[in-house]
Design an enzyme around this catalytic site. Sequence first.
Site, PDB file in Angstrom:
ATOM      1  N   GLU A 146      -8.110 -61.410  17.774  1.00 15.46           N
ATOM      2  CA  GLU A 146      -8.189 -60.561  18.820  1.00 15.46           C
ATOM      3  C   GLU A 146      -9.156 -59.607  18.564  1.00 15.46           C
ATOM      4  OE1 GLU A 146      -4.420 -59.176  20.248  1.00 15.46           O
ATOM      5  OE2 GLU A 146      -5.503 -57.578  21.255  1.00 15.46           O
ATOM      6  N   LYS A 186       3.913 -54.146  19.898  1.00 16.15           N
ATOM      7  CA  LYS A 186       2.843 -55.283  19.811  1.00 16.15           C
ATOM      8  C   LYS A 186       1.535 -55.065  19.191  1.00 16.15           C
ATOM      9  CE  LYS A 186      -0.190 -58.381  21.180  1.00 16.15           C
ATOM     10  NZ  LYS A 186      -1.576 -58.365  21.016  1.00 16.15           N
ATOM     11  N   ASP A 229       4.134 -64.157   5.289  1.00 18.71           N
ATOM     12  CA  ASP A 229       4.892 -64.876   6.094  1.00 18.71           C
ATOM     13  C   ASP A 229       4.964 -64.081   7.668  1.00 18.71           C
ATOM     14  OD1 ASP A 229       6.745 -66.059   8.050  1.00 18.71           O
ATOM     15  OD2 ASP A 229       8.100 -66.526   6.509  1.00 18.71           O
ATOM     16  N   HIS A 273     -12.809 -53.313  24.729  1.00 15.18           N
ATOM     17  CA  HIS A 273     -12.172 -54.666  24.554  1.00 15.18           C
ATOM     18  C   HIS A 273     -13.317 -55.432  25.208  1.00 15.18           C
ATOM     19  CE1 HIS A 273      -8.923 -57.146  23.652  1.00 15.18           C
ATOM     20  NE2 HIS A 273      -9.070 -57.972  24.833  1.00 15.18           N
TER      21      HIS A 273
HETATM   22  C1  MEV Z   1      -3.285 -55.033  23.040  1.00 14.66           C
HETATM   23  O1  MEV Z   1      -3.161 -56.154  22.033  1.00 14.66           O
HETATM   24  C2  MEV Z   1      -2.426 -53.873  22.416  1.00 14.66           C
HETATM   25  C3  MEV Z   1      -1.968 -52.824  23.308  1.00 14.66           C
HETATM   26  O2  MEV Z   1      -1.504 -53.417  24.488  1.00 14.66           O
HETATM   27  C4  MEV Z   1      -0.651 -51.879  22.567  1.00 14.66           C
HETATM   28  C5  MEV Z   1      -0.327 -50.697  23.444  1.00 14.66           C
HETATM   29  O3  MEV Z   1      -0.354 -51.201  24.822  1.00 14.66           O
HETATM   30  O4  MEV Z   1       0.333 -49.898  22.985  1.00 14.66           O
HETATM   31  C6  MEV Z   1      -3.278 -52.160  23.611  1.00 14.66           C
END
Ligand code: MEV
Length: 445
Positions: free
Chosen positions: A99, A282, A298, A396
């Site tokens: 990513e 995430k 893992d 990004h």
């Molecule tokens: C993207 O991989 C991760 C984010 O969505 C985390 C977040 O929203 O805190 C930018």
Amino acid sequence: MAIGMDKRMSKKPTKKATKTSRISGFHALDRLDRLDAVAAFSGLNNKTRNQFRNTGNLPEDLTGRLIENVIGTMNVPVGIATNMIVDGEEVLVPMATEESSVVAAVCNAARQCRNTGGITASTSGAHMIAQIQLVDVSDPQAARLKILERKSEISAICDEADPILIGLGGGFRDLEVRVLETQGGPMVITHLIVDTRDAMGANAVNTMAERLAPHIARWTNGTTYLRILSNLADRRLARARAVWKPSAIAVKGISGKKVRDGMMAAYHFAAADPWRATTHNKGIMNGISAVTLATGNDTRAIEAGAHAFAAISGQYSPLTRWEVDKDGNLVGTLEMPLALGIIGGATKAHPTARACLEIMGVETAEKLQRITAAVGLCQNFAALKALATVGVQKGHMALHAQNIALMAGAKGAEIDQIALKMTQKGSVRLDVAESELKLLRSKKI
Ligand code: MEV
């Protein structure tokens, strides 16, 4: 034709040919013969087939010792998070991820807390839990006590199962037994709590649970079924905290205090709302999983433990907490299970994983836990900051645009030129990349 290959597969599949995934002896074939079998089955052309020929930086003989039915490898870039100070030590952290922006985010977050000393981290120890499930007992409460009464015997059985771990100072530490009401009636669940030192510990605790289970069945006149570790490693927590001064986090046109307040609002949102908390976590796992993968650990175990821990209160919640101290600084903390090891499995066998540990100067699992927790905290800081200010797309998109340019067929210097055109236009899309590339090449002629 490869040994064991179905005769029908050597012919190019036609619409009428019956394909079968039942490939007898597939596992016993050499890697390239397996690849031939797959190519024949799926009608791969040579170019696609050859995508799997090279095993990259993973020695070919090792691939087949790590998993079964190997045809090739899937390489993921390893980037280095710079600027990190963890517990007063300058560290470079390898991160394996596909990513874009993830590594850059950690670098930025770590840079912005260098003037307050970086990240302070700690761990709760290296205790793993193995569970033994006991059923068919008519007196589960009495069975529970019968097991608890045998604690010293249990300790000896467990420790005998892994003399090497004992030699390294680990071994059985504690016993917990619960009566669990289930749809299938009461069950008696034994938890073995084991110090697994520098190992992730799955093998050690699973062996202990398997050795002990028949004794539990005998003592209680019941039946034991599952004997397996719990990935909710809540006895193996890693913690990280850091302070960001408003002056260090200001962005163009937005004061540090405003950035801080926006980040606090983002945190409060996540703390109140599981939909947001999931995405918040995430983002943390973007960093945690990247270090986990780079070190051959893992990733699924770490992910499962993290999300279960996030829900332990009954409401799925953020793994980080954010506060403002009396001086107006932003203070971030993270606490989560991190069952990371540095011996055994791919960690020891994979040369790249070993190299990554060397880059970090990691010689204990405890240090790896601390560094990884620090990365998770920085990752969350960077995400909240971007979300509360310019949004994530700006940073990004620059990298994403390069990927799209590549997909459109741009080569060398063309990649940056096409990426720039798309970001300037504000539309980073494959069709735009293709038409810009056509235009660029037509001008060159
Ligand atoms: C993207 O991989 C991760 C984010 O969505 C985390 C977040 O929203 O805190 C930018």
